[in-house]
Design a protein around this motif. Structure first.
Motif, PDB file in Angstrom:
ATOM      1  N   GLY A  15       0.795  -1.217   0.000  1.00  0.00           N
ATOM      2  CA  GLY A  15       0.000   0.000   0.000  1.00  0.00           C
ATOM      3  C   GLY A  15       0.825   1.264   0.000  1.00  0.00           C
ATOM      4  O   GLY A  15       0.288   2.361  -0.206  1.00  0.00           O
ATOM      5  N   ARG A  67      -1.393   2.531 -11.123  1.00  0.00           N
ATOM      6  CA  ARG A  67      -0.617   2.597  -9.866  1.00  0.00           C
ATOM      7  C   ARG A  67       0.753   3.222 -10.073  1.00  0.00           C
ATOM      8  O   ARG A  67       1.255   3.906  -9.175  1.00  0.00           O
ATOM      9  CB  ARG A  67      -0.437   1.190  -9.288  1.00  0.00           C
ATOM     10  N   SER A  85       0.479   2.446  -4.270  1.00  0.00           N
ATOM     11  CA  SER A  85      -0.330   1.250  -3.953  1.00  0.00           C
ATOM     12  C   SER A  85       0.461  -0.025  -4.227  1.00  0.00           C
ATOM     13  O   SER A  85      -0.033  -0.953  -4.869  1.00  0.00           O
ATOM     14  CB  SER A  85      -1.621   1.258  -4.782  1.00  0.00           C
TER      15      SER A  85
END
Length: 118
Positions: A15, A67, A85
């Protein structure tokens, strides 16, 4: 002497984010298409993202679309990979690649390790 020097790798939790940089020297940077590849043990090196010499067009592997963002600063002879992420499956050695748009030359950096913990 041509050099591509990657930096910015490291250990991050799932994350999280990292930004890789690749500084080029010994080349006319604005005449090179730049790419980021990654490789894990026992697997082939795979293309992650690519950017044209002017920065006008970018391409991404399906696994990182939305991402990761590739960008370049031709004034600084540097290409970047912003990785958000992050997932454990993004763990790999990331390599910078330069290919001259007029053909004939291709160069690789030494790689930087990215490790994403779950």
């Amino acid at each position: 002497q041509v050099q591509l020097v990657e930096s910015g790798g490291g250990l991050v939790q799932a994350g999280g984010s990292l930004r890789l940089s690749c500084a080029a020297s010994g080349v006319t940077f604005s005449t090179y298409r730049m790419s980021w590849y990654r490789q894990t043990p026992g697997k082939e090196r795979e293309l992650v993202a690519r950017i044209t010499s002017t920065g006008g067009t970018t391409n991404y592997a399906d696994s990182v679309k939305g991402r990761f963002t590739i960008s370049r600063d031709n004034a600084k002879n540097t290409v970047y990979l912003q990785m958000n992420s992050l997932k454990p499956e993004d763990t790999a050695v990331y390599f910078c690649n330069a290919v001259r748009i007029f053909g004939g030359y291709e160069y690789w950096g030494q790689g930087t390790q990215v490790t994403v913990s779950s």
